[in-house]
Scaffold this active site. Sequence first.
Site, mmCIF file in Angstrom:
data_model
loop_
_atom_site.group_PDB
_atom_site.id
_atom_site.type_symbol
_atom_site.label_atom_id
_atom_site.label_comp_id
_atom_site.label_asym_id
_atom_site.label_seq_id
_atom_site.Cartn_x
_atom_site.Cartn_y
_atom_site.Cartn_z
ATOM 1 N N HIS A 270 0.864 -1.179 0.000
ATOM 2 C CA HIS A 270 0.000 0.000 0.000
ATOM 3 C C HIS A 270 0.899 1.227 0.000
ATOM 4 O O HIS A 270 1.636 1.472 0.954
ATOM 5 C CB HIS A 270 -0.898 0.002 1.229
ATOM 6 C CG HIS A 270 -1.593 1.309 1.441
ATOM 7 N ND1 HIS A 270 -2.604 1.741 0.632
ATOM 8 C CD2 HIS A 270 -1.396 2.284 2.352
ATOM 9 C CE1 HIS A 270 -3.009 2.928 1.033
ATOM 10 N NE2 HIS A 270 -2.290 3.286 2.086
ATOM 11 N N ASP A 272 0.899 5.221 -0.185
ATOM 12 C CA ASP A 272 0.121 6.455 -0.149
ATOM 13 C C ASP A 272 0.571 7.364 -1.285
ATOM 14 O O ASP A 272 1.762 7.697 -1.395
ATOM 15 C CB ASP A 272 0.311 7.168 1.189
ATOM 16 C CG ASP A 272 -0.406 6.445 2.323
ATOM 17 O OD1 ASP A 272 -1.570 6.062 2.130
ATOM 18 O OD2 ASP A 272 0.198 6.269 3.392
ATOM 19 N N ASP A 382 -7.037 1.474 3.562
ATOM 20 C CA ASP A 382 -6.592 2.520 4.485
ATOM 21 C C ASP A 382 -7.462 3.767 4.469
ATOM 22 O O ASP A 382 -7.112 4.770 5.065
ATOM 23 C CB ASP A 382 -5.141 2.909 4.136
ATOM 24 C CG ASP A 382 -4.508 3.790 5.199
ATOM 25 O OD1 ASP A 382 -4.835 3.619 6.384
ATOM 26 O OD2 ASP A 382 -3.690 4.649 4.838
ATOM 27 N N HIS A 586 -6.672 9.533 -0.194
ATOM 28 C CA HIS A 586 -7.153 9.593 1.193
ATOM 29 C C HIS A 586 -6.191 10.229 2.193
ATOM 30 O O HIS A 586 -6.492 10.246 3.396
ATOM 31 C CB HIS A 586 -7.564 8.190 1.666
ATOM 32 C CG HIS A 586 -6.434 7.212 1.788
ATOM 33 N ND1 HIS A 586 -6.281 6.178 0.894
ATOM 34 C CD2 HIS A 586 -5.429 7.090 2.677
ATOM 35 C CE1 HIS A 586 -5.221 5.456 1.233
ATOM 36 N NE2 HIS A 586 -4.688 6.001 2.315
#
Length: 1021
Positions: A270, A272, A382, A586
């Site tokens: 993952h 970001d 997330d 996000h």
Amino acid sequence: MHSDQKLIEDRVSRALRERLRREIHIPAVPLEIEVWHVDGGLIDGEHGEPVAPAEALAQVYQPTALGESWGPAWATSWFRLRAEIPAELQDHPLEAIFNLGFGDIDPGFHAEGMVYLPDGTVLKGLNPKNQWIPVDARTASGGRFEVYVEAAANPRIAGPDGYLPTFIGDKLTSSREPLYRLSRADINRFDAELWELCQDLETLNELSRELAESDARRFRILRAIERSLDAIDLQDVHRTAAAARAELREVLASPASASAHRIAAIGHAHIDSAWLWPLRETVRKVGRTTANVVNLMDQYPDFLFAMSQAQQLAWLKDHRPDVFDRVREYVRQGRFIPVGGMWVESDTNMPGSEAMARQFLYGKRFFLEEFGVETEEAWLPDTFGYSASLPQIVKAAGIKWFLTQKISWNTVNKFPHHTFDWEGIDGSRVFTHFPSVDTYSSDLSGGQLAHAARNFQEKGAASMSLAPFGWGDGGGGPTREMLARVSRNADLEGAPKLSMQRPADFFRAAEAEYPDRPVWAGELYLEFHRGTFTTQAKNKQGNRRSEHLLHEAELWSATAAVRLGTAYPYADLERIWKEVLLLQFHDILPGTSIAWVHREAAERYAVLAAELAAIIAEAQQALVGAGDTEIRFNAAPHRRSGVPAFGALAAGEVAAVEPVGRTVLSRLAESSEDGDGWLLENDRLRVVVGADGLFESVYDVRQNREVLAGPGNLFQLHPDFPNDWDAWDVDSFYRNTAVDLTAADSIEQVDAETLLIKRSFGDSTLEELVSLRSGAGQVDLKVSVDWHEKEKFLKLSFPLDVQAERSSAEIQFGHVHRPTHANTSWDAAKFEICAHRWVQVEEPGYGVAVVNSATYGHDVSSSARSSAAAAAGTTVRLSVLRAPRFPDPGTDQGRHVFDYALVPGASVVDAVAAGYAINLPERVLHGAQGVGPLLAVDHDAVVIASVKLAEDRSGDLVARIYEAGGGRAAATLRADFEYLEVQETDLLERPIQPKALRGTADGVRLELRPFQLLTLRFRMS
């Protein structure tokens, strides 16, 4: 037998830490180090960032050495590493170690490197958990080793003392002092047998610590570990490693229980798209991580890896095409697996209806066009809570399954399921799984695997969970050590059964195993990170404005294309959409990134707004032609001021069809304790504004009732210092203390319909225009705040004389109800809620709405608990501004402008119309004629959300429609243009079996269920 388990556990831990791991690499040859600091360590100097490998490799490099410092924050240095490999070493397994000054922290949160071959080809990434470089035919030729390392001096934003304010999060304010020192650079003999021993011991040591003290298996493992440690000579570990491994074979071969929990492991990273680093750096993080992934795939034939976020693979294609080509091949083999189907892992609370649709449209299209893969799972591990509209949206995109784990962060209520059906506001259901390992970045340690098995809440009904493994957030991905854990835990007594699986295979098996699974209806509200609805207000305004400008640009461009045959700006609109979708990531839209990210986002929103304004103006001018007549355009999906939805009328025609009652503004003597007040009155409302600027009364003339239950238009200032996660959180105790801003510096009349109220507080000032327009049924507020508070929370309160047990708040393609009471812990946890353009409360027969142009955070509660309320009722408060100091210490400082409106007597459908109106103001041009709308619908609750041309550039017209009132609706949609046929489609504009389309005679007949979403495609001649 005397108890000695702790003695053995401590023994193996120290042996691994101080002897065995350190001996895996045996230093043999030091590396010669040379360096080129990009622009001398400056940021965005002559060369810019990042520098292309071909340019960097051509520079003049200077000698440097271990212990030398490098890297002011955010700068880049390129290192050239060379060595002559003696002939006696060339037949041994060799690896180079290059330590940039890594600390013992997780990868992705400080210095990182990318290794290149001398021809500029990407080799692999370097991070604290992956410091080795292969010495093989690629890097060593004729006994000469040579590679280049692009080293990024990314600073550690969160220091050892936690998340404290720092100015290092922007290149404009960070220090120019070097952050790192080179600490190791050598070629080593790699002891593979010792490496394997370390993996054996770690697996068994971690497993034994999770077993009960009464479990005989624990002691069999400890005895085997003890024999293994006795067999190894810590002064000669290389010669004795094989003997030590032999003592462990029996306990490693003992099979798992037949009823053991089953874990599907999938490699993952993952990443970001921005957070404690800028977008620029994420491009490089993606390259480093995927390079490591494809290298592991070369070495481990059973390794599977899942990657979401089409944007990141698009970056890889553009910036690291050699790595992308290798990814494409492994996708073809079914080992590198695109998942998720979204452009980015966006926030889902705040993006608008069409934006959420486009996340899936552009994400799935990328995966289809680049890889021929139809992604079938929504993958949002997330994101900070999940809109109740998502089940319908993902189903409309052809997605079957949904995954997240973030709800495990709830601070009050433990979510009761790990596998279930999630039901959205329209009744759509999607099979959903929360990994019980409670992380999207597992390292597959014994503790995490045991937690996944213990924590799994479907025991007895289901037996399997999924575990994404690999360093995440800042990237890094899986390591060979993690893959060793997969093989050792595949069938190991005392542990869950671990196997590598594709996500789709897991979902199919889990769904089939659990046919009578429970159902969760409504939003997946995260009881955490509630401040994200408000933090970084300018970027939230940029998002909201961009969404509505895109709506206008597509509407008027499509109208011009159909009416006049003008060119439709396909490429520009797609490019702008993708950038807006990226900025909905996000950690960007929620306001939780470093200052650099938010500064850059604000700059980009301004550029996009200008581009979209130009597209809108060009299309509108083409439609009205040359002339001097004033033409008023209405891009909202409801008629207003006499102008039809999606049409334009000359000002004279508008005046002829829309008579209005004139507003009277007058002074009131002694209307309040503070002195004179003001009265604004028209044929619908009577508003009394006291000398303090508060609303003493808002009277609905037509309904003959007071709207307020206490002083309205009340700004309240709260302290805002949450226990953790400054930009993310507001904790409930903020409500314990409030300062009511009741002192007005001045009130003056601006025009016949408007008052200007000025206030000052702390280091800030506030100006508010209060207007009651002629004929209007709402009070308009334009609030301008010059905000210079720190760790404060500004709210705007309206105590309403409405007895409501629940509020209605707009979300994508509908609305959601939430309680105004705190009867249960689940109710109480929702003390801050997200809404789009409006919040509405009502009692039988009467409702009131509050609408906004760019505010998402609200709280709605029984007025009996509000000091502002004089009587029982319901208080609606808007969250105007926050001022957290981490990760951006200057969050929201400066001037902000917000538009609000109080709409008495509003039903939900009225609130929908008012929300669109405040976000899509009329435009006035001069031209020759008005414009008839392409589409019109005859039901107020049936909303045409968007009108555009098809993505395949066929010239077909596409309309997105939804039922907004929460009830069933039969409507006729009329098209004022010629077309061959109309089809119902999915979000990717592919035909599907009709669900709402009932006929096309005398218009398109529609029958919609509550909140039903519908996409129609008009095939053009």
